[in-house]
Design a protein around this motif. Structure first.
Motif, short mmCIF file in Angstrom:
data_model
loop_
_atom_site.label_atom_id
_atom_site.label_comp_id
_atom_site.label_asym_id
_atom_site.label_seq_id
_atom_site.Cartn_x
_atom_site.Cartn_y
_atom_site.Cartn_z
N HIS A 299 0.83 -1.20 0.00
CA HIS A 299 0.00 0.00 0.00
C HIS A 299 0.87 1.26 0.00
N ARG B 108 -4.32 1.05 -5.43
CA ARG B 108 -4.09 0.36 -4.16
C ARG B 108 -5.10 -0.77 -3.96
N HIS C 208 -4.20 -4.69 -3.62
CA HIS C 208 -4.67 -5.42 -2.44
C HIS C 208 -5.45 -6.66 -2.88
#
Length: 192
Positions: free
Chosen positions: A121, A171, A175
């Motif tokens: 991240h 992001r 993820h």
């Protein structure tokens, strides 16, 4: 010119702010005397032990990429946090993605085996002309990478590309990928 990394034990994952504060506080103290923590024997570069098990690793800028990968690996093997003050990034022990052996690569030369989700991240926010890409790679299987302007590239057999508008979307895609979700493949218009 030299660069530094600091490793130490934390009971739970910490933020970059917490890691930075710990690093700065330890740097204001005197090095410890006596026996060094076990991990110190496995670390490359110049190793200095500080109170409470903090270990500072100093290395030449020319060898930073190779040596820092060794430090990250040794820290993880010992269950230790590693803070990189040059990049202002913290490498926590957990939580990890689902792919054992996944690697994180950056355009400025950082390579981390089994990166924690927080590091992925945070690294995505460091893209710049000096760091022109971020990739998570499962060699022999698939990878996801992004470059400034937020062009995602995903390859699992065939290379496909998608443009996304915001860092938050990038992001989320990284993820999803790291946690084994394939929802990022249906969220964007991919071309190949």
């Amino acid at each position: 010119m030299s660069v530094e990394l600091m490793v130490w034990d934390e009971p739970v994952p910490i933020s970059r702010d917490q890691a930075r504060a710990t690093y700065l506080a330890v740097k204001r103290t005197e090095p410890a005397t006596g026996a060094a923590p076990d991990v110190a024997k496995e670390l490359p570069g110049q190793v200095t032990s500080y109170p409470d098990g903090h270990v500072l690793v100093t290395m030449d800028l020319d060898t930073m990429d190779e040596m820092s990968a060794q430090v990250f690996t040794a820290a993880r093997a010992h269950g230790l946090v590693c803070y990189d003050p040059q990049r202002d990034l913290v490498h926590n022990v957990a939580p990890l993605g689902v792919y054992e052996g996944m690697q994180l690569h950056t355009g400025d030369g950082m390579m981390v085996n089994d990166p924690d989700l927080g590091l992925i991240h945070d690294v995505l926010g460091t893209m710049s002309p000096q760091n022109p890409f971020v990739a998570v790679v499962n060699f022999g299987q698939h990878f996801l990478q992004v470059s400034p302007g937020y062009e995602l590239e995903y390859k699992e057999g065939k290379l496909i590309r998608a443009e996304v508008a915001e860092l938050a979307e990038v992001r989320q895609a990284f993820h999803d990928y790291a946690t084994g979700s394939r929802t990022f493949l249906t969220r964007y218009d991919w071309s190949g």
